[in-house]
Design an enzyme around this catalytic site. Sequence first.
Site, PDB file in Angstrom:
ATOM      1  CD  GLU A  10      11.917   0.731   1.824  1.00  0.00           C
ATOM      2  OE1 GLU A  10      12.932   0.184   2.281  1.00  0.00           O
ATOM      3  OE2 GLU A  10      10.958   0.090   1.351  1.00  0.00           O
TER       4      GLU A  10
ATOM      5  CB  SER B 212       8.271   0.003   3.881  1.00  0.00           C
ATOM      6  OG  SER B 212       7.961   0.300   2.536  1.00  0.00           O
ATOM      7  CG  HIS B 213       3.883   0.599   1.883  1.00  0.00           C
ATOM      8  ND1 HIS B 213       5.132   0.912   1.404  1.00  0.00           N
ATOM      9  CD2 HIS B 213       3.271   1.780   2.150  1.00  0.00           C
ATOM     10  CE1 HIS B 213       5.261   2.235   1.370  1.00  0.00           C
ATOM     11  NE2 HIS B 213       4.158   2.770   1.817  1.00  0.00           N
TER      12      HIS B 213
END
Length: 346
Positions: A196, A55-56
């Site tokens: 997420e 997610s990053h």
Amino acid sequence: MAGPAAPTAAASVHLSLGEVHALASRCLVANGCDAVNAGAVADTIAAAERDICLSHGLFRLPGYVASLRSGKVNGSARPQVEDLAPGVVRVDGKGGFAPLALQAGREPLMGKARSQGIAALALNDIHHFAALWPEVEALAEQGLCAFAFTAAFPYVVAAGGRRPIYGTNPMAFAWPRPGRDPLVFDQASSALARGEIMIAAREGHEVPPGTGIDADGNATTDPKAILDGGAQLPFGGYKGASIALMIELLVGALIGDKFSFEALAADNGDGGPPKGGELMLAIDPARFGDPEGFAAHAELLFAQITAEEGVRLPADRRRRNRATTATAGVAVDAALHARILDLAGG
């Protein structure tokens, strides 16, 4: 209300970590970043992919690009360091992405912490779009305890509320372990990180109960309902909300930067990162009460924790992932990969 569609198997593209870094850097340069800023952001993206923190990682790259294309972010920023006090340093990010400003402030922060025992770094006028653990881990690898805090856009309700007021407001902590990898944790004040929820919406699966509410204020496990007019919930009810409030004050009022709702009001809606601040704290254990024995004493606690089967220390899973991805590379969602190639010009 019907839940999200059943997930389908997503096609993926295999990349080495070097290819991740090169792709991210090329895409950023193609959209208005200079090489120095692009390299710093690509370092952050590659680190997230290395640890399988999807997610990053590359998932964030379209948002970085959107903020460059819209002119919100200065892709050629040169952060300016300012000495505010014996234990305080400030970095003016000049409207750029956070990674280069963090690099500029790291050595001054470490020097002040070793001189004073404890020191703070205020980062202003930056756009933070990544996990916090890389910045605290870097300090712990140099023997310092470290904290980091930042805000976001208003996604999270106050305890008992229905209107989003707080950011997901993550905090990170790292503890040095001489001769071993540091202990590191990085967690949002919300029940689940925003990224997420976005990935769950993309892949068509539900999120855990307690993650958020829909536009009518009803509890939901549908990520799309949370993202489209709903709101996220703090973890642990009022406990998480209190931590989110604390972080708003630390990175807004304390250092003279934006609260989450102010960041939204000032934003152009391009889908990229908010403009705001970050606060870091560094502590030198050598200047406190047990300079010779602090590390060994901490290991007694870690041994007690991990003596129970199935229990691990924070960051252990990320490090296991590193051991795999260093040689095996990573799997990138094929649709995301195609989109990034398009953004990079083919």
